[in-house]
Design an enzyme around this catalytic site. Structure first.
Site, PDB file in Angstrom:
ATOM      1  CD  GLU A   3      -3.067  -0.706   0.017  1.00 56.00           C
ATOM      2  OE1 GLU A   3      -3.284   0.468  -0.325  1.00 56.00           O
ATOM      3  OE2 GLU A   3      -3.653  -1.675  -0.505  1.00 56.00           O
ATOM      4  CG  ASP A  61      -6.441   5.460  -1.013  1.00 54.97           C
ATOM      5  OD1 ASP A  61      -7.610   5.510  -0.597  1.00 54.97           O
ATOM      6  OD2 ASP A  61      -6.136   4.960  -2.105  1.00 54.97           O
ATOM      7  CG  ASP A  82     -13.710   7.954  -4.801  1.00 56.52           C
ATOM      8  OD1 ASP A  82     -12.556   8.417  -4.883  1.00 56.52           O
ATOM      9  OD2 ASP A  82     -14.058   7.185  -3.885  1.00 56.52           O
ATOM     10  CG  ASN A 140      -8.330   6.815  -4.712  1.00 55.24           C
ATOM     11  OD1 ASN A 140      -7.546   6.011  -5.189  1.00 55.24           O
ATOM     12  ND2 ASN A 140      -8.456   7.004  -3.405  1.00 55.24           N
ATOM     13  CG  ASN A 195     -10.992   6.004   0.337  1.00 54.30           C
ATOM     14  OD1 ASN A 195     -12.095   6.484   0.513  1.00 54.30           O
ATOM     15  ND2 ASN A 195     -10.302   6.152  -0.781  1.00 54.30           N
ATOM     16  CB  SER A 211     -11.756   9.291  -1.813  1.00 49.74           C
ATOM     17  OG  SER A 211     -11.295   8.184  -2.575  1.00 49.74           O
ATOM     18  CG  ASP A 232     -16.948  -1.138  10.569  1.00 47.51           C
ATOM     19  OD1 ASP A 232     -17.210  -1.887  11.521  1.00 47.51           O
ATOM     20  OD2 ASP A 232     -17.066   0.093  10.617  1.00 47.51           O
TER      21      ASP A 232
END
Length: 127
Positions: free
Chosen positions: A54, A72, A68, A65, A79, A70, A120
């Site tokens: 990562e 990271d 969208d 990104n 994110n 967003s 989650d």
């Protein structure tokens, strides 16, 4: 010459703002101390491997990104759309932290948020 000396002095005063690249063993030790070894059934090796892919172990890694809007953040590339708040951008902010907290050389916020992501998202499938 005075400007160079002033620059060197200022560089010494703000070491926390510099990016840190963990070594694999150093990261493993830190993650173990912060309780990730065996968390959600994932070994320490799983977490270290994920961080390598990562962020290349860079505490201040970011990735925008475009699809969208967003971003990271941090060693686990968490994110901003879902997990942390990045300024004016809409976010669910499930971890209840500013995304900038994920860029610290202290990995406590990264680990606590990664635990929430893993819970989650049914484990590491979020990554």
């Amino acid at each position: 010459m005075k400007a160079l000396a002033l620059f060197a002095l200022l560089a010494c005063l703000v070491p926390g703002s510099l990016s840190m690249y963990y070594g694999r063993c150093q990261l493993a030790q830190t993650l173990q101390q912060l309780g990730l070894d065996g968390y959600m059934g994932y070994s320490l090796a799983n977490w270290v491997c994920m961080a390598a892919h990562e962020s290349s172990y860079n505490t201040q890694a970011t990735h925008y990104n475009s699809w969208d809007g967003s971003t990271d953040f941090g060693i686990f590339q968490i994110n901003s759309r879902y997990w942390c708040q990045n300024g004016d951008e809409y976010s669910s902010n499930i971890c209840q932290i500013p995304c900038s907290d994920l860029l610290s050389n202290n990995l406590s916020a990264d680990v606590e948020c990664a635990k929430i992501v893993a819970q989650d998202s049914n484990g590491m499938s979020a990554w």
